[in-house]
Scaffold this motif. Structure first.
Motif, PDB file in Angstrom:
ATOM      1  N   LEU A   1       0.826  -1.210   0.000  1.00  0.00           N
ATOM      2  CA  LEU A   1       0.000   0.000   0.000  1.00  0.00           C
ATOM      3  C   LEU A   1       0.861   1.261   0.000  1.00  0.00           C
ATOM      4  O   LEU A   1       0.570   2.220  -0.712  1.00  0.00           O
ATOM      5  N   MET A   2       1.901   1.246   0.813  1.00  0.00           N
ATOM      6  CA  MET A   2       2.790   2.423   0.847  1.00  0.00           C
ATOM      7  C   MET A   2       3.479   2.589  -0.509  1.00  0.00           C
ATOM      8  O   MET A   2       3.635   3.707  -0.999  1.00  0.00           O
ATOM      9  N   ALA A   3       3.860   1.463  -1.121  1.00  0.00           N
ATOM     10  CA  ALA A   3       4.505   1.528  -2.440  1.00  0.00           C
ATOM     11  C   ALA A   3       3.527   2.099  -3.464  1.00  0.00           C
ATOM     12  O   ALA A   3       3.912   2.881  -4.341  1.00  0.00           O
ATOM     13  N   MET A   4       2.245   1.749  -3.341  1.00  0.00           N
ATOM     14  CA  MET A   4       1.241   2.270  -4.275  1.00  0.00           C
ATOM     15  C   MET A   4       1.092   3.779  -4.085  1.00  0.00           C
ATOM     16  O   MET A   4       1.032   4.535  -5.059  1.00  0.00           O
ATOM     17  N   GLY A   5       1.044   4.222  -2.824  1.00  0.00           N
ATOM     18  CA  GLY A   5       0.938   5.658  -2.539  1.00  0.00           C
ATOM     19  C   GLY A   5       2.130   6.416  -3.110  1.00  0.00           C
ATOM     20  O   GLY A   5       1.983   7.475  -3.726  1.00  0.00           O
ATOM     21  N   ALA A   6       3.327   5.834  -2.921  1.00  0.00           N
ATOM     22  CA  ALA A   6       4.537   6.490  -3.411  1.00  0.00           C
ATOM     23  C   ALA A   6       4.520   6.566  -4.943  1.00  0.00           C
ATOM     24  O   ALA A   6       4.867   7.593  -5.541  1.00  0.00           O
ATOM     25  N   LEU A   7       4.065   5.475  -5.571  1.00  0.00           N
ATOM     26  CA  LEU A   7       4.012   5.442  -7.031  1.00  0.00           C
ATOM     27  C   LEU A   7       3.022   6.479  -7.561  1.00  0.00           C
ATOM     28  O   LEU A   7       3.272   7.169  -8.555  1.00  0.00           O
TER      29      LEU A   7
ATOM     30  N   LEU B   1       2.180   9.368  -6.240  1.00  0.00           N
ATOM     31  CA  LEU B   1       2.763  10.712  -6.184  1.00  0.00           C
ATOM     32  C   LEU B   1       3.852  10.868  -7.240  1.00  0.00           C
ATOM     33  O   LEU B   1       3.993  11.904  -7.881  1.00  0.00           O
ATOM     34  N   GLU B   2       4.614   9.782  -7.438  1.00  0.00           N
ATOM     35  CA  GLU B   2       5.677   9.795  -8.440  1.00  0.00           C
ATOM     36  C   GLU B   2       5.107  10.034  -9.839  1.00  0.00           C
ATOM     37  O   GLU B   2       5.674  10.759 -10.637  1.00  0.00           O
ATOM     38  N   GLU B   3       3.959   9.419 -10.124  1.00  0.00           N
ATOM     39  CA  GLU B   3       3.371   9.575 -11.459  1.00  0.00           C
ATOM     40  C   GLU B   3       2.991  11.021 -11.739  1.00  0.00           C
ATOM     41  O   GLU B   3       2.868  11.422 -12.889  1.00  0.00           O
ATOM     42  N   PHE B   4       2.766  11.802 -10.690  1.00  0.00           N
ATOM     43  CA  PHE B   4       2.478  13.225 -10.874  1.00  0.00           C
ATOM     44  C   PHE B   4       3.744  14.066 -10.782  1.00  0.00           C
ATOM     45  O   PHE B   4       3.679  15.288 -10.808  1.00  0.00           O
TER      46      PHE B   4
ATOM     47  N   GLN C   1      12.512  -4.196  -0.076  1.00  0.00           N
ATOM     48  CA  GLN C   1      12.443  -5.087  -1.255  1.00  0.00           C
ATOM     49  C   GLN C   1      11.809  -4.368  -2.447  1.00  0.00           C
ATOM     50  O   GLN C   1      12.228  -4.535  -3.586  1.00  0.00           O
ATOM     51  N   LEU C   2      10.779  -3.555  -2.175  1.00  0.00           N
ATOM     52  CA  LEU C   2      10.099  -2.843  -3.267  1.00  0.00           C
ATOM     53  C   LEU C   2      10.768  -1.502  -3.583  1.00  0.00           C
ATOM     54  O   LEU C   2      10.277  -0.733  -4.388  1.00  0.00           O
ATOM     55  N   ASP C   3      11.893  -1.260  -2.891  1.00  0.00           N
ATOM     56  CA  ASP C   3      12.670  -0.055  -3.192  1.00  0.00           C
ATOM     57  C   ASP C   3      11.924   1.237  -2.874  1.00  0.00           C
ATOM     58  O   ASP C   3      12.011   2.220  -3.601  1.00  0.00           O
ATOM     59  N   VAL C   4      11.174   1.217  -1.786  1.00  0.00           N
ATOM     60  CA  VAL C   4      10.429   2.410  -1.377  1.00  0.00           C
ATOM     61  C   VAL C   4      11.228   3.110  -0.278  1.00  0.00           C
ATOM     62  O   VAL C   4      11.551   2.490   0.742  1.00  0.00           O
TER      63      VAL C   4
END
Ligand code: ATP
Ligand code: MG
Length: 438
Positions: free
Chosen positions: A140-146, A148-151, A240-243
């Motif tokens: 979930l945290m990786a999804m949130g980070a992604l 924001l990154e996409e913007f 592992q997910l590089d977050v």
């Protein structure tokens, strides 16, 4: 008397609404990539639902809720409680042992309105119910980070663990002992909080309190073996997910239902309204609300208003321009009568089309075509009409082409294809159109 929207309530008008729609469509696409299903709940719920979940002594329940006191109902201040109520009511745990749900909509809190803080604000909210696997926390945290990154937005992810009903009371006692020694130096709110909700003193925004708690015991050092093991696995999965993330022992969150993992996405670009998104685990909440046992959950919410503010600050933002495919210009009675049915035919064929119903001058209609971001205009003048032609104009390249115009069988497809710049184009119902960005 001038009628205006209420303080803290805001209209989102054309010109701004495009950014909102863009944020929402990026969010929906991302949630689908992460296999979330949408759920929509009502805005009004029984007051008791929020009191029992968010907690009687939280700021939200104590002073921020819009409640119809005589009816014991409240406009939702957040989404998790309502979502869990729906999950329990519809037995969604039966359909799928692990439910991944998202919702988007307005929330209501009677706070002091400021930039990035409204009384009706909007959130997108995601929840995973039915598992306490630490990998889900990190996912979930990786999804949130992604997201924001996409913007192209930079935010730091801060993480803490609030323990469980076993280890938190032990920490609470130790913290109370620490706070008692400094009681006189705390702000009035924190003096009160020390008795009701001492953990909240840790994230008090008052600089004096902040200074006092610097040496406070850390919850991370008071976790029981199970919680500490869980927290370590969450961090291993994040790595592992590089977050990237930072541990923040002061983060408490303003809702009582949280257990174990809590997190916030913080930006440096919004002054004191620094949190763009926040969430955490709430392992006992489903049961506490009368649902099945052993249905742990975790979720987070991102606020639209703050995201939109950040995007408006970006100079290189890429928001798909919302414009017409074609603006039809009719000059004179006969031409505008033809234009009227042509526009309808174009719309029936899936194109975004418009005309000037008031039949103003050519100059004014051209202006309107420009303003509406039309990819093409199609000009039907009196002379052209006599010759049986119309002029199709590519509004960007300004190329023009005459088309034999026979109302009974207008075929714009070939021309739309020919006039479009192939480098930067998209297909709409099989027709290639310009894609513009603002
Ligand atoms: P804050 O610390 O800024 O008050 P919060 O901890 O109350 O935030 P949550 O309840 O966890 O926030 O909500 C998650 C997100 O919703 C926040 O990060 C923020 O982006 C947004 N949000 C919360 N309250 C408001 C508000 N009054 N106006 C606009 N956005 C809000
Ligand atoms: Mg708040």
């Amino acid at each position: 008397m001038k009628l205006k929207a209420l303080n803290g309530f805001k209209d989102i008008i054309p010109g701004e609404v495009e950014i909102w729609r863009h944020v929402e469509s990026v969010a929906r696409a991302l949630f689908q990539r992460f296999h979330f299903s949408e759920i929509r709940m009502p805005i009004l719920e029984k007051t008791e639902l929020f009191a029992r979940s968010i907690g009687e002594t939280t700021d939200i329940v104590e002073k921020e809720m819009y409640t119809f006191v005589d009816k014991q109902i409240t406009m939702r201040p957040e989404a998790t409680a309502s979502l869990l109520r729906a999950y329990i009511q519809h037995g969604l745990h039966v359909a799928k042992p692990v439910q991944r749900l998202f919702t988007i909509g307005p929330m209501f809190r009677h706070e002091r309105p400021q930039k990035g803080r409204l009384r009706q604000f909007h959130q997108m909210d995601v929840e995973v119910l039915g598992t306490d696997n630490p990998r889900v926390d990190a996912e979930l945290m990786a999804m949130g980070a992604l997201f924001l990154e996409e913007f192209g937005l930079s935010a730091s992810l801060e993480v803490n663990s609030l323990g469980c009903p076993e280890c938190r009371p032990v920490f609470r006692k130790e913290l109370l002992r620490f706070l008692e020694e400094r009681f006189d130096l705390l702000c009035d709110d924190c003096k009160r909080r020390s008795a009701t909700n001492p953990l909240r003193v840790l994230d008090c925004k008052n600089p004096k309190c902040h200074e006092q708690v610097q040496e406070a015991p850390s919850i991370q050092e008071h976790l029981c073996t199970a919680c500490s093991d869980h927290f370590e696995k969450v961090q291993a999965a994040l790595q592992q997910l590089d977050v990237s993330y930072k541990l923040n022992k002061f983060m408490v969150r303003g809702l009582d239902y949280y257990t174990r993992t809590t997190f916030e996405f913080i930006t440096g670009d919004l002054g004191s309204q620094a949190a763009i998104g926040a969430g955490g685990r709430y392992d006992g909440l489903v049961e506490q609300l009368g649902g099945p046992k052993n249905k742990p959950g975790i979720g987070f919410a991102m606020g639209f208003e703050r995201l939109v503010l950040l995007l408006q600050q970006q100079t290189d933002r890429k928001i798909p321009k919302e414009g017409l495919d074609i603006f039809v210009i009719g000059l004179g009675d006969k031409a505008s009568e033809l234009a009227y049915s042509l526009v309808h035919d174009l719309r029936k064929n899936g194109l975004k089309a418009a005309m000037d119903i008031e039949m103003r001058s050519l100059k004014s209609q051209m202006k309107q075509a420009n303003k509406s971001n039309a990819s093409f205009s199609f000009i039907l003048g009196e002379d052209e009409l006599k010759k049986g032609i119309g002029v199709l104009r590519n509004m960007e390249s300004q190329e023009q082409e005459e088309i034999a115009f026979d109302l009974s069988q207008i075929n714009l497809d070939a021309l739309l294809n020919r006039l479009t710049d192939t480098k930067d184009s998209y297909f709409l119902h099989g027709k290639r159109c310009n894609k513009k960005m603002i």
